[in-house]
Structure formats: structure tokens, C-alpha cells
Scaffold this motif. Structure first.
Motif, short mmCIF file in Angstrom:
data_model
loop_
_atom_site.label_atom_id
_atom_site.label_comp_id
_atom_site.label_asym_id
_atom_site.label_seq_id
_atom_site.Cartn_x
_atom_site.Cartn_y
_atom_site.Cartn_z
N ARG A 103 0.83 -1.19 0.00
CA ARG A 103 0.00 0.00 0.00
C ARG A 103 0.87 1.26 0.00
N LEU A 104 1.95 1.20 0.76
CA LEU A 104 2.85 2.35 0.82
C LEU A 104 3.42 2.68 -0.55
N GLU A 135 2.04 2.61 -3.30
CA GLU A 135 1.10 3.40 -4.11
C GLU A 135 0.62 4.64 -3.36
N ASP A 136 1.15 4.85 -2.17
CA ASP A 136 0.65 5.93 -1.33
C ASP A 136 1.40 7.22 -1.65
N GLU A 137 0.71 8.12 -2.32
CA GLU A 137 1.44 9.33 -2.72
C GLU A 137 1.85 10.18 -1.52
N GLN A 167 -0.20 8.98 10.83
CA GLN A 167 -0.90 7.72 10.59
C GLN A 167 -1.15 6.97 11.90
N ARG A 211 0.00 0.47 9.69
CA ARG A 211 0.60 1.26 8.63
C ARG A 211 1.77 2.09 9.18
N LYS A 260 -8.93 12.83 -1.03
CA LYS A 260 -7.80 11.90 -1.00
C LYS A 260 -7.32 11.71 0.43
N ASN A 279 -7.41 8.22 2.74
CA ASN A 279 -6.23 7.69 3.42
C ASN A 279 -6.50 7.51 4.92
#
Lengths: 291, 343, 446
Positions: B104-105, B107-109, B304, B313, C438, C442
């Protein structure tokens, strides 16, 4: 590259070396004075801001000289931020951590530098690798451990996890490899000295300069430690940094009081710098050659 | 068998090979000589064997006990958490998700943004800091009046905490009422919204780091410079090298190991950058600005884990940081080895 | 499953601690004795005089101590000793509370919960709290229905009692309004925008045209967004707990108005609770701000003497709620029976009224509104405004807010990211909206 003990005798030798016999020109002084001013200005301005009030700090141009509220603001910060307890706590925390780190690092550093034992290289590698672990990494499980032990808001929650440092062990090892002749240890061994005696009468005296540097580095770092104490402690039983963070982010009456708090938290270390500046500088430079 | 020294070589000739400095007389005198008596001697020799065999472990034990409890255990635990979906609202409910948190990271912008910011702020803070430190050290290396004062004065920022330093700089960098903007405005350059811009906010955060650490690094360089043999300069001078050329061709090469050391330490510090951007951001500082323009990896981890409560995460971010540092360290090792060979 | 994981974790922790060695821990015993609050051994806790100690964990300035309520209770009950443990910031306090709840340790006898977290507590932690709905001395009918509902889990167990609420008014600067040619009397000002936030923004446009230079109509677009949003029953979640923030009328209307304000230059481009915001109060650079009762004290402190006789407070366009808290009794507490008694007493209308009188925390219990200290309350700093009546009126019209577990994160994503990008960084509303969504994705994605 022969190791010698870094003793004061070495200084005169150094003095004659390098560019030191050249005198600095006016430009040198000008640049140094400018840089020194840049280093000192934020500190001085902290004091200026702490001597004003909220309204004055909100105006332009900002104040460039001291106002009359310094004492009042210091007093408010002292009571509001629990600063007395915070300073006391921080002294206890930083002192204990510095002592523990120096003691354990010297012992382990000596073992790594001069003794032979199983898995030595592997263990050393482990120590070096963990120097690179981001402190944030451990926060979550540490917090859960601390909560489980019911240590939240108690000083051991910040002391015990930082009581040893990988850097310290590495630092002492590097130092003792050079500064402590193996033959000295051996001779004592042959004479039948016990390990404790060797530690006490040979290792500690040889390691003293490095122990002083490490102690100072650790003390300053622990005094200013920020990430973990903020999570483990609360305003009820804070260290200086915890108190400051709450001053900076909460419902606080006055910006200048915040600055007064910042000043209070920094003052003890600044005082130490004024009093022992020469020794501290000398210590860092000695440590630097070895490190 | 020489249990008590790490150096190989014949035990009978302690003074062979390297020149050995005279032993510290105080130390040797303090060591007691064994006394007579056979039983005692037997007991002593047994104790001696035990002592030499096990005391090394006793010496490293305190370190490793604490280290295991507060260093390795959290490290492994975090690694375990990073393979789970787990929320701070129920840290005991772990749901196995394998490498999901890591993929996931990728693709995590927000993660890439934080990584990019950590890198650019790292460069912005480290490069000027070390260059300035080098220059200042060079100047301090001259024969100076008040050299003691200069040395102590440039070190004082090191005594301030991240929190105290950032509080001051937040005020100085204030958009509407800050001193820096007032000066910029007065000289006709116009005000800068330090916090809103990407470059400006990163410059501001870097300034705090530079301010705190330049003096400390300058002292380390100064110490290394003083260890450079004088004849190197003399022969360079004889070859007609100017002062600048001497600095470039004698000082810098001699300082290489020290420079490398400071680069590594600063890199580790830059990767872990946290307090400065958090407090610079003010209320809700964990986001690192409206567009996360100064959110570092440390801040993203914090956001996070402690704001969005995604513990798994956050753990994955932490381990990614660890891996990144390992890679950096690996590169450092390679470079160091190359340098050593080339010398 | 749950138990087994916890047992394993506990085993690991215990192993780690055993590894530390008894001696090492012994060395720290001195410290642990000194530690304040927290900790303690099981069983009911007593002090040296044999009084039962009740510990209450709060954040920010709850004001019980300052209002003298603890002293009063201890006078009524000499066998009780109340200790308060305050954490300054709720975003430090709450993660800690969650961790303590998970570990079933380190909990106080009474724990405060902020409105932004109450839903998560009621939905995910209900089994860790005592059911207060049937506890003696607690009368459900005392509370505003919606306040009571927020502290109640789906199965009907009430896990926390409402303390205060934040019915909103609008604070405005009389001097700036006068210069802009706007009315200054609070009745007339209230009428300017009564019933519709769009009217408020329109007044802002008038202010922008005629108001004094260097000042703006309001402080921040994010503040406006929150104020509008808080007036709707369903904002980010619908009644079934489904996320509807993408197209709920509340968010749409609030976003649209915030964009009008941001792009129309009606705001000071400030971030609430930032240093610059405080400085703007001191300089009086914005004319209005939405204002729950607790904000009055904040303004008074920040604006200081420079703002004296300049501020006043009028009714907001629509009734809405901003802030407020709850207190609950964790099951792991040591003195549950006594703690429940204290919680009931602290939240009873009489005590809530006293708290309003001393600390400006507005009662969540309507019977308190008829008491003199509330109904007759006036605020001298705000032109002697009848704050008691004004906020009581506002409180009655507040809709039953539907909350969800990620309210706080979603609100921050709109306020601190989406809106701020438009307001401070000059991005288009579309870009800001996309960025906010977005951000929320998240945050809510497990």
C-alpha cells in the motif's frame, strides 16, 4: 597511526601545527562575528520576546530591545507550565540517563574493544545497526509496554528505555581500542587482578576523557529529548520539553509567556555553557578526533 | 591461550611489534600481587578462570538486557505489527494482512511525498550546514583573539532544544508579524508566506536545523584540522599553493574521514527529522502544511499512527525508514571502502 | 481470538520485564514511588487519612477544579478525596486513553471524552465502560436528547454523561462594523444574517467593499466551514453509519460558502488556534468569528485590553454546536460506585450551571438554563451581552448531530487541507476538494 592517550600534554604539540600560526585577518573576524551574531541572536531574541507581552509581539516592527515584563512572564511560565517540577524532573532524568549510559557503554565498549568472547563481532554489528533505527520505530510497542507496566506519567518511563545507547557503546569501543593499551590490561591479568579491579584501576582512568564527553553529549541529548517523553509523560509530571510543547500548543494566554518558558528550559544548559564552555568545547574536540 | 586480549601474536613478547606507551604507573601499582598459600592459589586460579571466561559477558550484559527490552523487542514487535491491520482504538485486535501495508505504501502518494520532503529538507539542511561548518572551522583555525569566546558562542545553539528553537523561529518566520518578513518588507523584497510555500517552508525548517548544528560540526572539523600535520602545508606552500589551494588540496583531503562521519550522522538526523516540522506546523502540525509540503517521514508516521490510528501502517512506515537508512549505510560503507582504496 | 492475542502480548511484555531483572527494577523503585497519579495497586484506593481516592482524568481546561466543584463535593463527602489528572491536549490524551483501555490499566476512575471521540468510544469501547443509564441519581430527562444519545451505545448502554455543549453565537467587532457602515446593535446584527449562512457571506461582501483596510470580515474559511457544517444533523455520516461526506447537503453547502469566502477575500487566511490567529485577535484584524461560549474567554485573553468594548456577540445564522465533552466511568476503575456518584453530581444541572458561571462551559442540561446564574448571565467584556439567554436559545435549536468514528479526521481533512489549499496556497476549489477527499480516503481506509 599510533594511539596515544589524549592528555593535556598533547596540546602544545597541536598548537604548532597547521594553519594555526597564521593570524586571522579583518575579514576573518568580520565573518566570525557575523556568524556568532547569527548563532546568538535567536537566543537573545527569546529573552527579548519573553520580556514583552502578547500585544507588543503582535505588532510590526517587532521589538528589538527588552521590555519590562521579563520577571512577570518567567513567573507565569514557572507556575503555568509546572516548570519547577519540569526542571527537577529533567535534571533527574538526564542525570540518570547520562550516568547509566556512560557506565554501561564503558563496560560494554571495553569488552568489545579488548576482550574476546563468543559472537562478539555479530553483537557489535547488531549494536551498530541499531544506531540507525529511527526512534519513532519503537514508540508504539514501548508505549504499550509502559501502559502495561502502569508507568505512564512516571519518570522511569523515559529513563529506562534510554538508559543505554548504541552510539555510546560504539563511541567507547572506538576510543578504548586506541586509548587503552592491551598490554596494560594483560600485565594486570598476569598479576592476578580480577576483572573488577582492572575496570576500576585501568579502564576507567584511561577512559575518563571519553566518558566525560559521552556523559555531556548524553546529558544534553536527554535534556532536550522530545519525541518519546511527549508521549510517555503528561503535564502532570513533565520534563522541560513536555512542558514546553504544551505551552506551545495549548490554550495559553500569552506568547511572551511561551518564550519565557522556552528561556527557562534552556537556561540551565546555557549557564553550563557559560561556566564550562572551554571544557565542553575541549571535550567535544577530543571526542571528535577519536570518533 | 590469551583470553584477555584481542590482539593476536606471541604472548611471550608483549613489547614486540608496535611501540607501547609506558603503562600507567598508578594503575599497575594499584593491582595487588597474589599472596602465598597453596589452597588460596588453587582457589584464586579457579576464580581467575571463571573471571576471565565470564566477565566479558557480565560487562556487555547490562547493555544488552536493556537493549533487548527497549531496543530489540519494540523493533521486532513493530515489524510484527506492520504485517497486520491494527488500530490504536483496539491495539490487541490484530488482523493478519501480510505485506499489504508495504504494498500500500508503494502506491501511497503521501508516503512518497514525505520521502521526497525528507530528502529535500535533508539536502537543504545538511549541505549548507556542513559547508558553513567547514568554512567556520577554517577561520577558527587561524590564530585569533578571543578564539575561546567564538568557539563557545557558536556552540550555544546546540544547547537549545528542538522545542525552544522552533518556538523562536516560528515567531521569526511569522507571515504577518514575523521579524524576517518585516526585514524583507523593509528592504523592498516583499513578505513571504513561509509556511504555505513548498520551498519556503522547507527552507524555514532547514534553517532551524542549520542553526542548531552548524557550530557543533564546525568544532568537530576544527579538531580534525588541528590534527593535520603542518609539513603538508609547508610543502604545499613551497610548491606555490595559495591559501585557498592549500585549503582545497591539503585540508579537505585530510578531513575526508571526518567529513564522511558528519555526513553520516547528519543523514541519520535528517531521515529522522520530526520535532522541527511538527512544531513549525503549529496547530495540527502533524500534517506538515496544507499540502503536506513539509511533512517528513517521521511526521507521516506520527499522523498515521497517532492521529489516524493506523498502527499497522505506521509500523510499516517505521520499518521502511529503517530499511532506507540501512541502504544509506550500505552506500556509505561502499564509498568509504572506495575512498580507502584510492588513498 | 482477541483474548489469545492479548495473552500472548502480555506474555511477551512480562518476559521483557523479567529480562530486565528484579535488581534493575528495584533500583527504580524510588522513582515509581514518587510518580504522581496513575498506577497504584488494585482494590479501592485510600489515602493516609482513610479517605477514598477518586481520580479523574481530563484534558485542556475542564474547569471543575477552578470552579471549586471538587472542594464543594469533598466538603459534602468528607470520606472522599478527588484527584485530577490533566493532559493539556486532547490529541495526546485520547490515544493514551485508548491504549489504557486496551491494556485495561492505567485508567482513572472517571475519564473525560471529547465530542470528537465520543462516537468511537460508544461504538468500539462501550464494553469497557459502566452503563450509566440506570445508575442512581442520574435522570436522563435532564439532558438534551441529542447529547444523551451521543454518549449512548447502539445497545442502549450509556457509556458517558454529557458535561458541556458549545451552542454557537457570532462574535463581531462593533468598531469595525461601524466603519463598514453595518449596524452594531446585537439584535440588528443578528437580523442581518438570521436563518441563512449565505446572508452572512453576503454581509461579508458588503464589509469587504466598505470595511477598513487591513482587516477582513472573518478569520478563516475553515472556521466558516465548520460553523455551517455543525448546524446539520448529518454531516459526514448518515444515520446508518455510512460515509456520506462526498455529497451530503451539509458538506456541500458548507464547502460552497467557505469557497465563496476564501476566493472572495473575506477571510484573514488564518488557521484557527495558530500563533498568527492569536496575533490577529490582538491586532483586531478580522471582524467576525463564530463563537461558542468557551470562545468568549479565548477572545478576551487574546485580544486583551486592546479589544475591550469592541467585541460583542450576536445570534448565529443557524443554531449549531461546536465542542463539548462527556465523562465516563471505566470498568477497570477501582472505586466504581463512588466514581459514578461523583460523575452524576458533576453533571447535574446545578453543577453545570455553576461551571457556566465560573468557566463559561455551557450546560448540556436544560433545567440549568432556568437557574439564575445561567438565565441572568451577562458578559461585560462583550458589551454586557446576555450570554445566558443567547446561548440557551441557540442550544434549543441544535439538531441531533449524527456522529461517526472518523469525524475528527474528516473535519481536519476539509479544514486543514482542502480549504487551506484554496485559501492560503491559491489552488482552485476543485483541486482543494480533490485533495480533501484523497486525505479522507487515506484516513478512513483501514
Amino acid at each position: 597511526m599510533k594511539p596515544t592517550k589524549p592528555t593535556p600534554q598533547r596540546r602544545p604539540v597541536l598548537r604548532g601545527r597547521a594553519g594555526r600560526h597564521l593570524h586571522g585577518g579583518p575579514l576573518t573576524y568580520a565573518v566570525l562575528i557575523l556568524f556568532t551574531a547569527g548563532s546568538l541572536f535567536p537566543l537573545v531574541w527569546t529573552a527579548i520576546a519573553a520580556s514583552r507581552n502578547n500585544t507588543r509581539l503582535s505588532q510590526t516592527p517587532p521589538p528589538f530591545w527588552f521590555g519590562g515584563n521579563l520577571f512577570k512572564n518567567l513567573q507565569t511560565a514557572w507556575t503555568d507550565a509546572n516548570m519547577g517540577l519540569a526542571l527537577l524532573n529533567t535534571a533527574v532524568v538526564a542525570g540518570t540517563i547520562a550516568l547509566g549510559t556512560v557506565l554501561f557503554s564503558t563496560l560494554a565498549g571495553f569488552a568489545f574493544a579488548k576482550l574476546r568472547f563468543r559472537f562478539k563481532n555479530l553483537l557489535m554489528l547488531l549494536v551498530v545497526a541499531t544506531m540507525m533505527v529511527p526512534p519513532q520505530l519503537s514508540v508504539v510497542p514501548l508505549f504499550m509496554t509502559v501502559a502495561e507496566l502502569q508507568w505512564t506519567d512516571q519518570l522511569q518511563a523515559v529513563i529506562l528505555p534510554t538508559l543505554v545507547s548504541a552510539f555510546g557503546v560504539f563511541f567507547m569501543r572506538q576510543y578504548l581500542v586506541q586509548a587503552l593499551p592491551s598490554e596494560l590490561v594483560e600485565a594486570a591479568r598476569v598479576d592476578g587482578a580480577s576483572s573488577l579491579r582492572i575496570i576500576w584501576h585501568i579502564v576507567f582512568p584511561a577512559a575518563r576523557p571519553a566518558m566525560a564527553v559521552l556523559g555531556m553529549l548524553t546529558f544534553v541529548a536527554a535534556w532536550n529529548d522530545f519525541f518519546w517523553p511527549i508521549i510517555a509523560l503528561t503535564q502532570d509530571n513533565p520534563t522541560v520539553q513536555v512542558a514546553l510543547a504544551n505551552l506551545g500548543q495549548g490554550f495559553v494566554p500569552d506568547q511572551s509567556v511561551i518564550m519565557a518558558g522556552a528561556l527557562l528550559g534552556t537556561l540551565p544548559l546555557l549557564l553550563a555553557f557559560v561556566l564550562f564552555g572551554r571544557q565542553i568545547v575541549g571535550g567535544i574536540m577530543q571526542g571528535a578526533v577519536k570518533g | 591461550m590469551r583470553p584477555y586480549t584481542d590482539q593476536s601474536g606471541p604472548a611471550a613478547s608483549p613489547s614486540s611489534g608496535d611501540a607501547v606507551p609506558a603503562p600507567d604507573r598508578r594503575a599497575t601499582a594499584a593491582v595487588e600481587r597474589p599472596q602465598a598459600g597453596d589452597r588460596r592459589r588453587a582457589w584464586r586460579s579457579r576464580r581467575y578462570r571463571w573471571d576471565t571466561k565470564y566477565s566479558p559477558y557480565a560487562f556487555v550484559a547490562p547493555f544488552f538486557v536493556f537493549f533487548a527490552a527497549f531496543g530489540v523487542f519494540p523493533l521486532l514487535y513493530t515489524g510484527w505489527s506492520s504485517l497486520h491491520r491494527v488500530s490504536l482504538s483496539a491495539p490487541n485486535d490484530m488482523e493478519w494482512v501480510g505485506l499489504h501495508n508495504y504494498t500500500r505504501l508503494l502506491e501511497d502518494e503521501f508516503f512518497w511525498n514525505a520521502l521526497r520532503n525528507t530528502f529535500t529538507i535533508g539536502v537543504l539542511s545538511t549541505v549548507p550546514q556542513l559547508l558553513m561548518a567547514l568554512g567556520i572551522a577554517h577561520l577558527l583555525n587561524y590564530r585569533l583573539r578571543a578564539s575561546g569566546f567564538f568557539r563557545v558562542a557558536i556552540l550555544t545553539p546546540y544547547a537549545t532544544s528542538v522545542a525552544a528553537a522552533t518556538l523562536v523561529f516560528v515567531l521569526l518566520f511569522g507571515r504577518d508579524y514575523g521579524m524576517i518578513n518585516w526585514v524583507l518588507d523593509a528592504v523592498g523584497l516583499g513578505k513571504v508566506d513561509w509556511q504555505s510555500g513548498t520551498l519556503s517552508s522547507q527552507v524555514a525548517v532547514s534553517t532551524i536545523v542549520i542553526w542548531r548544528w552548524t557550530g557543533y560540526n564546525a568544532l568537530i572539523y576544527l579538531a580534525a584540522m588541528q590534527a593535520v600535520p603542518n609539513d603538508l602545508y609547508e610543502s604545499a606552500a613551497l610548491d606555490g599553493a595559495t591559501r585557498w589551494q592549500q585549503f582545497l588540496h591539503v585540508t579537505i583531503p585530510s578531513l575526508r574521514p571526518t567529513i564522511l562521519f558528519t555526513v553520516v550522522v547528519s543523514t541519520i538526523g535528517a531521515t529522522q527529522l520530526f520535532g522541527e516540522p511538527l512544531l513549525f506546523g503549529g496547530a495540527g502540525g502533524q500534517k506538515g502544511g496544507a499540502s503536506h509540503q513539509f511533512q517528513t517521514l517521521g511526521l507521516y508516521l506520527y499522523e498515521q499512527g497517532w492521529f489516524n490510528f493506523h498502527l499497522g501502517r505506521a509500523s510499516a512506515i517505521a520499518w521502511s525508514m529503517f530499511l532506507i537508512l540501512l541502504i544509506v549505510a550500505g552506500v556509505h560503507l561502499l564509498v568509504a571502502r572506495r575512498l580507502r582504496k584510492s588513498q | 481470538m482477541r483474548t489469545s492475542t492479548r495473552t500472548r502480548r502480555r506474555a511477551v511484555v512480562v518476559a521483557a520485564v523479567v529480562a530486565l531483572g528484579a535488581g534493575l527494577l528495584g533500583g527504580c523503585a524510588e522513582d515509581s514511588d514518587e510518580g504522581t497519579g496513575g498506577g497504584g495497586s488494585g482494590g479501592s484506593k485510600k489515602d493516609a487519612k482513610g479517605r477514598t481516592v477518586i481520580e479523574i482524568g481530563t484534558f485542556g481546561v475542564f474547569g471543575y477544579k477552578q470552579a471549586g466543584l471538587y472542594d464543594e463535593y469533598m466538603k459534602l463527602h468528607p470520606e472522599i478525596l478527588i484527584k485530577e489528572d490533566v493532559t493539556e491536549r486532547v490529541d495526546t490524551y485520547y490515544p493514551e486513553l485508548l491504549t489504557h483501555l486496551a491494556a485495561n490499566s492505567g485508567l482513572q476512575d472517571i475519564q473525560a471524552i471529547e465530542v470528537g471521540n465520543i462516537n468511537e468510544i460508544a461504538t468500539t469501547q462501550a464494553d469497557k465502560f459502566e452503563d450509566l443509564s440506570k445508575a442512581p441519581g442520574i435522570d436522563k430527562s435532564n439532558w438534551l436528547d441529542w447529547k444523551w444519545a451521543q454518549g449512548t451505545a447502539r445497545d442502549g448502554r450509556t457509556v458517558a454523561l454529557g458535561t458541556d455543549i458549545g451552542p454557537m453565537g457570532l462574535c463581531y467587532r462593533k468598531d469595525l462594523f461601524a466603519k463598514a457602515g453595518l449596524p452594531t446593535d446585537r439584535e440588528a446584527v443578528g437580523k442581518l444574517w438570521a436563518g441563512d449562512w449565505q446572508k452572512y457571506v453576503d454581509v461579508g461582501k458588503r464589509y469587504k467593499a466598505k470595511g477598513p483596510g487591513g482587516t477582513t470580515f472573518t478569520d478563516s474559511a475553515a472556521g466558516l466551514f465548520a460553523a455551517v457544517n455543525n448546524g446539520y444533523a448529518e454531516r459526514f455520516y448518515d444515520g446508518d453509519g455510512k460515509l456520506i461526506y462526498k455529497d451530503s447537503p451539509a458538506v456541500k453547502t458548507a464547502w460552497d460558502l467557505a469557497m465563496q469566502a476564501a476566493e472572495g477575500g473575506l477571510t484573514g487566511k488564518l488557521k484557527q488556534f495558530d500563533k498568527a490567529w492569536d496575533q490577529a485577535y490582538a491586532n483586531g484584524t478580522f471582524a467576525t468569528v463564530s463563537c461558542p461560549p468557551w470562545m468568549l474567554g479565548y477572545i478576551k485573553e487574546k485580544a486583551g485590553t486592546a479589544g475591550e468594548d469592541k467585541w460583542d456577540v450576536a445570534a448565529a445564522p443557524k443554531p449549531a454546536n461546536w465542542g463539548g465533552s462527556f465523562i465516563g466511568v471505566p470498568k477497570a476503575g477501582k472505586n466504581k460506585a463512588e466514581a459514578i456518584k461523583l460523575a452524576a453530581w458533576l453533571t447535574a444541572p446545578e453543577q453545570q450551571a455553576k461551571l457556566f458561571d465560573k468557566q463559561a462551559s455551557f450546560p448540556s442540561t436544560p433545567p440549568a438554563y432556568d437557574l439564575d446564574v445561567v438565565s441572568g448571565a451577562r458578559n461585560p467584556y462583550f458589551g454586557d451581552a446576555p450570554t445566558g439567554q443567547l446561548f440557551a436559545e441557540a442550544a434549543k435549536g441544535i439538531p441531533t448531530l449524527v456522529l461517526g468514528p472518523k469525524d475528527q479526521q474528516i473535519g481536519t481533512a476539509f479544514g486543514d487541507v482542502g480549504i487551506l489549499q484554496v485559501e492560503q496556497q491559491g489552488k482552485s476549489p476543485q483541486e482543494g476538494w480533490k485533495a480533501a477527499l484523497k486525505e479522507i480516503d487515506n484516513a478512513v481506509d483501514g
